[in-house]
Design a protein around this motif. Structure first.
Motif, PDB file in Angstrom:
ATOM      1  N   GLY A   9       0.842  -1.210   0.000  1.00 37.71           N
ATOM      2  CA  GLY A   9       0.000   0.000   0.000  1.00 37.71           C
ATOM      3  C   GLY A   9       0.870   1.249   0.000  1.00 37.71           C
ATOM      4  O   GLY A   9       0.432   2.320   0.419  1.00 37.71           O
ATOM      5  N   HIS A  11       1.703   3.259  -2.185  1.00 44.54           N
ATOM      6  CA  HIS A  11       1.278   4.401  -3.010  1.00 44.54           C
ATOM      7  C   HIS A  11       0.032   5.081  -2.451  1.00 44.54           C
ATOM      8  O   HIS A  11      -0.498   6.003  -3.064  1.00 44.54           O
ATOM      9  CB  HIS A  11       1.064   3.938  -4.459  1.00 44.54           C
ATOM     10  N   GLY A  12      -0.454   4.646  -1.315  1.00 44.17           N
ATOM     11  CA  GLY A  12      -1.581   5.306  -0.657  1.00 44.17           C
ATOM     12  C   GLY A  12      -1.096   6.389   0.304  1.00 44.17           C
ATOM     13  O   GLY A  12       0.108   6.641   0.416  1.00 44.17           O
ATOM     14  N   GLY A  15       1.036   4.949   3.346  1.00 44.38           N
ATOM     15  CA  GLY A  15       2.227   4.312   2.783  1.00 44.38           C
ATOM     16  C   GLY A  15       3.222   5.335   2.245  1.00 44.38           C
ATOM     17  O   GLY A  15       4.432   5.248   2.516  1.00 44.38           O
ATOM     18  N   ARG A  44       2.632  -8.950  -4.960  1.00 44.49           N
ATOM     19  CA  ARG A  44       2.551  -8.549  -3.540  1.00 44.49           C
ATOM     20  C   ARG A  44       2.935  -9.726  -2.644  1.00 44.49           C
ATOM     21  O   ARG A  44       3.691  -9.581  -1.688  1.00 44.49           O
ATOM     22  CB  ARG A  44       1.138  -8.073  -3.187  1.00 44.49           C
ATOM     23  N   CYS A  57      -0.367  -0.990   4.670  1.00 39.06           N
ATOM     24  CA  CYS A  57      -1.054   0.313   4.633  1.00 39.06           C
ATOM     25  C   CYS A  57      -2.237   0.177   3.692  1.00 39.06           C
ATOM     26  O   CYS A  57      -2.307   0.837   2.643  1.00 39.06           O
ATOM     27  CB  CYS A  57      -0.094   1.395   4.164  1.00 39.06           C
ATOM     28  N   LEU A  58      -3.136  -0.706   4.066  1.00 41.41           N
ATOM     29  CA  LEU A  58      -4.233  -1.154   3.202  1.00 41.41           C
ATOM     30  C   LEU A  58      -5.547  -1.044   3.959  1.00 41.41           C
ATOM     31  O   LEU A  58      -5.556  -1.040   5.196  1.00 41.41           O
ATOM     32  CB  LEU A  58      -4.019  -2.632   2.850  1.00 41.41           C
ATOM     33  N   PRO A  59      -6.681  -1.041   3.242  1.00 41.44           N
ATOM     34  CA  PRO A  59      -7.967  -1.178   3.929  1.00 41.44           C
ATOM     35  C   PRO A  59      -8.015  -2.511   4.692  1.00 41.44           C
ATOM     36  O   PRO A  59      -7.266  -3.443   4.369  1.00 41.44           O
ATOM     37  CB  PRO A  59      -8.989  -1.168   2.778  1.00 41.44           C
ATOM     38  N   GLU A  65      -6.139 -10.030   3.957  1.00 40.20           N
ATOM     39  CA  GLU A  65      -5.685 -10.859   2.834  1.00 40.20           C
ATOM     40  C   GLU A  65      -4.152 -10.948   2.847  1.00 40.20           C
ATOM     41  O   GLU A  65      -3.580 -12.028   2.648  1.00 40.20           O
ATOM     42  CB  GLU A  65      -6.177 -10.230   1.522  1.00 40.20           C
ATOM     43  N   ARG A  86      -6.438  -4.569  15.888  1.00 40.69           N
ATOM     44  CA  ARG A  86      -6.053  -3.712  17.033  1.00 40.69           C
ATOM     45  C   ARG A  86      -6.556  -4.206  18.383  1.00 40.69           C
ATOM     46  O   ARG A  86      -6.045  -3.781  19.416  1.00 40.69           O
ATOM     47  CB  ARG A  86      -6.511  -2.277  16.782  1.00 40.69           C
ATOM     48  N   CYS A 117      -5.683   6.833  14.524  1.00 40.20           N
ATOM     49  CA  CYS A 117      -5.304   8.207  14.869  1.00 40.20           C
ATOM     50  C   CYS A 117      -6.105   8.731  16.062  1.00 40.20           C
ATOM     51  O   CYS A 117      -5.529   9.207  17.051  1.00 40.20           O
ATOM     52  CB  CYS A 117      -5.473   9.112  13.648  1.00 40.20           C
ATOM     53  N   GLY A 151      -7.106  11.955   6.749  1.00 37.75           N
ATOM     54  CA  GLY A 151      -7.534  10.805   7.556  1.00 37.75           C
ATOM     55  C   GLY A 151      -8.468   9.893   6.784  1.00 37.75           C
ATOM     56  O   GLY A 151      -8.580   8.712   7.096  1.00 37.75           O
ATOM     57  N   LYS A 154      -7.075   8.425   0.173  1.00 38.28           N
ATOM     58  CA  LYS A 154      -7.093   8.990  -1.186  1.00 38.28           C
ATOM     59  C   LYS A 154      -8.495   9.464  -1.584  1.00 38.28           C
ATOM     60  O   LYS A 154      -8.655  10.490  -2.241  1.00 38.28           O
ATOM     61  CB  LYS A 154      -6.616   7.936  -2.192  1.00 38.28           C
ATOM     62  N   ASN A 291      -2.754  13.424  12.356  1.00 35.24           N
ATOM     63  CA  ASN A 291      -3.387  12.128  12.067  1.00 35.24           C
ATOM     64  C   ASN A 291      -2.462  11.213  11.270  1.00 35.24           C
ATOM     65  O   ASN A 291      -2.529   9.990  11.369  1.00 35.24           O
ATOM     66  CB  ASN A 291      -4.714  12.314  11.313  1.00 35.24           C
ATOM     67  N   GLY A 295      -0.358   9.674  14.615  1.00 36.98           N
ATOM     68  CA  GLY A 295      -1.610   8.964  14.374  1.00 36.98           C
ATOM     69  C   GLY A 295      -1.522   7.858  13.329  1.00 36.98           C
ATOM     70  O   GLY A 295      -2.495   7.134  13.126  1.00 36.98           O
TER      71      GLY A 295
HETATM   72  N1  LIG Z   1      -4.987   8.284   6.510  1.00 32.64           N
HETATM   73  C1  LIG Z   1      -4.824   8.268   7.832  1.00 32.64           C
HETATM   74  O1  LIG Z   1      -4.717   9.324   8.494  1.00 32.64           O
HETATM   75  C2  LIG Z   1      -4.761   6.974   8.554  1.00 32.64           C
HETATM   76  C3  LIG Z   1      -4.943   5.760   7.913  1.00 32.64           C
HETATM   77  N2  LIG Z   1      -4.860   4.582   8.627  1.00 32.64           N
HETATM   78  C4  LIG Z   1      -5.114   3.275   7.983  1.00 32.64           C
HETATM   79  O2  LIG Z   1      -4.109   3.010   7.022  1.00 32.64           O
HETATM   80  C5  LIG Z   1      -4.631   2.158   6.002  1.00 32.64           C
HETATM   81  C6  LIG Z   1      -4.410   2.830   4.659  1.00 32.64           C
HETATM   82  O3  LIG Z   1      -5.174   4.030   4.656  1.00 32.64           O
HETATM   83  P1  LIG Z   1      -4.836   5.255   3.715  1.00 32.64           P
HETATM   84  O4  LIG Z   1      -3.395   5.272   3.411  1.00 32.64           O
HETATM   85  O5  LIG Z   1      -5.459   6.435   4.351  1.00 32.64           O
HETATM   86  O6  LIG Z   1      -5.693   4.806   2.420  1.00 32.64           O
HETATM   87  P2  LIG Z   1      -5.471   5.168   0.883  1.00 32.64           P
HETATM   88  O7  LIG Z   1      -6.767   4.865   0.222  1.00 32.64           O
HETATM   89  O8  LIG Z   1      -4.891   6.513   0.737  1.00 32.64           O
HETATM   90  O9  LIG Z   1      -4.392   4.101   0.415  1.00 32.64           O
HETATM   91  C7  LIG Z   1      -4.644   2.713   0.398  1.00 32.64           C
HETATM   92  C8  LIG Z   1      -3.723   2.062  -0.607  1.00 32.64           C
HETATM   93  O10 LIG Z   1      -3.996   0.669  -0.599  1.00 32.64           O
HETATM   94  C9  LIG Z   1      -4.234   0.253  -1.947  1.00 32.64           C
HETATM   95  N3  LIG Z   1      -5.151  -0.888  -1.948  1.00 32.64           N
HETATM   96  C10 LIG Z   1      -6.480  -0.896  -1.665  1.00 32.64           C
HETATM   97  N4  LIG Z   1      -6.978  -2.150  -1.787  1.00 32.64           N
HETATM   98  C11 LIG Z   1      -5.940  -2.938  -2.163  1.00 32.64           C
HETATM   99  C12 LIG Z   1      -5.823  -4.322  -2.438  1.00 32.64           C
HETATM  100  N5  LIG Z   1      -6.873  -5.161  -2.347  1.00 32.64           N
HETATM  101  N6  LIG Z   1      -4.602  -4.792  -2.800  1.00 32.64           N
HETATM  102  C13 LIG Z   1      -3.538  -3.968  -2.865  1.00 32.64           C
HETATM  103  N7  LIG Z   1      -3.594  -2.647  -2.642  1.00 32.64           N
HETATM  104  C14 LIG Z   1      -4.788  -2.134  -2.272  1.00 32.64           C
HETATM  105  C15 LIG Z   1      -4.846   1.455  -2.600  1.00 32.64           C
HETATM  106  O11 LIG Z   1      -4.778   1.356  -4.003  1.00 32.64           O
HETATM  107  P3  LIG Z   1      -5.868   2.091  -4.945  1.00 32.64           P
HETATM  108  O12 LIG Z   1      -5.329   3.453  -5.179  1.00 32.64           O
HETATM  109  O13 LIG Z   1      -5.901   1.236  -6.161  1.00 32.64           O
HETATM  110  O14 LIG Z   1      -7.173   2.092  -4.214  1.00 32.64           O
HETATM  111  C16 LIG Z   1      -3.971   2.559  -2.026  1.00 32.64           C
HETATM  112  O15 LIG Z   1      -2.764   2.679  -2.705  1.00 32.64           O
HETATM  113  C17 LIG Z   1      -6.136   1.969   6.292  1.00 32.64           C
HETATM  114  O16 LIG Z   1      -6.369   0.763   6.954  1.00 32.64           O
HETATM  115  C18 LIG Z   1      -6.424   3.177   7.181  1.00 32.64           C
HETATM  116  O17 LIG Z   1      -7.556   2.909   7.941  1.00 32.64           O
HETATM  117  C19 LIG Z   1      -4.546   4.589   9.940  1.00 32.64           C
HETATM  118  C20 LIG Z   1      -4.354   5.742  10.633  1.00 32.64           C
HETATM  119  C21 LIG Z   1      -4.500   7.040   9.993  1.00 32.64           C
END
Ligand SMILES: NC(=O)C1=CN([C@@H]2O[C@H](COP(=O)(O)OP(=O)(O)OC[C@H]3O[C@@H](n4cnc5c(N)ncnc54)[C@H](OP(=O)(O)O)[C@@H]3O)[C@@H](O)[C@H]2O)C=CC1
Ligand SMILES: CC(=O)N[C@@H](CCC(=O)OP(=O)(O)O)C(=O)O
Length: 310
Positions: A9, A11-12, A15, A44, A57-59, A65, A86, A117, A151, A154, A291, A295
């Motif tokens: 993850g 690129h999220g 991450g 992966r 860093c995934l849902p 998975e 958690r 967070c 928070g 994307k 966050n 966070g």
């Molecule tokens: N943002 C925040 O402040 C915080 C986030 N978190 C947790 O961190 C985790 C990531 O959140 P966040 O970074 O905000 O989310 P984003 O949506 O920004 O990033 C998630 C990343 O995971 C990828 N992804 C989604 N599904 C899959 C899959 N099945 N296989 C591989 N890659 C996948 C997405 O790709 P694609 O672009 O294709 O969807 C994206 O690159 C979550 O569990 C969130 O709850 C925890 C604390 C704070």
């Protein structure tokens, strides 16, 4: 050999921020997946199994998975930033400052759940007071908070930043989680040492990073000895000796005209405040953090460093 780290993850939102924090690190080798391949399950799985530490860093579903892709491979240690593990007793909760024993637990663990967070703020305020006997077990705790819009990952960033987005949000500040069943409540209850689930009302503001978490208390409904000064002293004692979570002196907080939600944006620290008037009926416990810093991504890197120091 340098330890290999794979951020699934990467690129999220979370991450990318971990990657930025690791950009100058020469003590670890970062395994990387091209953005276009980020959902390529076979690649992966290969990278996950090649790592010494995998940071998820995934849902939630994708995190579960990924853990499945590592089943049978006890060599790879995992830090999961999602909500999935958690309150799972097989996972160490990655909030090093919440308890004196926690750093050693994280250092030794194979499986570490990175805190949410909002819970980082709420547990940071509540747990030391529960442990000190200043907050009764059955106290009806409420938690009110505002988060930067990153928070929501994307998807929410696009809704807040792109007016052409079909689901664009124009509001400067909005409440959500209105059914009062937010996914962070179990974690606040368990690690906040509460007997009663807190009433949690989150909100989002039109700023990318930053967070205020408030826990307002009625002084008369706390333990007999629980004054504003004693609550502050218990927090200050608990957090003495480290500089990631700091407790703002009472004299300093008493002179503050406001708390700015973005003060710690870009930082990996957290500040705690105890507001109120000495002898008054009301006390407001407040946590200020980023966050995406303490966070999320900052805490993940802190946990990785603890695990690498084992
Ligand atoms: N943002 C925040 O402040 C915080 C986030 N978190 C947790 O961190 C985790 C990531 O959140 P966040 O970074 O905000 O989310 P984003 O949506 O920004 O990033 C998630 C990343 O995971 C990828 N992804 C989604 N599904 C899959 C899959 N099945 N296989 C591989 N890659 C996948 C997405 O790709 P694609 O672009 O294709 O969807 C994206 O690159 C979550 O569990 C969130 O709850 C925890 C604390 C704070
Ligand atoms: C503003 C916003 O939408 N925030 C997220 C929580 C962010 C976070 O802490 O993520 P975890 O899901 O990993 O706990 C939410 O309320 O679901």
């Amino acid at each position: 050999m340098k330890p290999k780290i794979f951020i699934d993850g990467e690129h999220g939102t979370t991450g990318l921020q971990i990657r930025t924090r690791m950009a100058d690190r020469r003590d670890v080798e970062l395994l990387s997946i091209p953005e276009a391949e980020r959902r390529n399950a076979a690649l992966r799985e290969d990278l996950l199994n090649s790592a010494d530490i995998a940071i998820l860093c995934l849902p939630d579903d994708a995190a579960k998975e990924a853990v499945g892709m590592l089943s049978g491979n006890n060599k790879v240690r995992i830090i999961d930033t999602s909500t999935a593990h958690r309150v799972d007793p097989d996972w160490a909760y990655g909030f090093a400052e919440m308890d004196k024993a926690q750093p050693a637990k994280i250092r030794a663990a194979r499986l570490v759940a990175n805190p949410g967070c909002y819970p980082t703020g709420a547990i940071g305020l509540l747990r030391p007071l529960r442990a000190a006997g200043l907050l009764p077990a059955g106290y009806p705790v409420t938690v009110n908070a505002v988060s930067g819009y990153t928070g929501g990952g994307k998807q929410m960033i696009a809704q807040m930043e792109d007016p052409a987005n079909p689901d664009a949000i124009s509001s400067p500040h909005f409440l959500y989680g209105l059914p009062l069943k937010h996914k962070h409540v179990p974690e606040m209850t368990t690690h906040g040492l509460l007997n009663r689930a807190p009433l949690f009302s989150p909100s989002v503001g039109r700023f990318p990073q930053g967070m205020i978490v408030q826990v307002p208390l009625f002084a008369g409904d706390l333990g007999e000895d629980a004054t504003l000064e004693k609550l502050h002293a218990a927090l200050a004692d608990h957090y003495a000796g480290q500089n990631i979570v700091t407790v703002v002196p009472l004299a300093e907080s008493a002179a503050m005209p406001r708390v700015d939600a973005v003060e710690l944006a870009g930082k990996d620290t957290m500040k705690l405040f105890v507001f109120g008037t000495p002898g008054g009926a009301h006390i407001n416990l407040v946590a200020l953090l980023d966050n995406l810093g303490k966070g999320a991504s900052g805490a993940a890197v802190q946990n990785m460093d603890l695990m690498l120091s084992a």
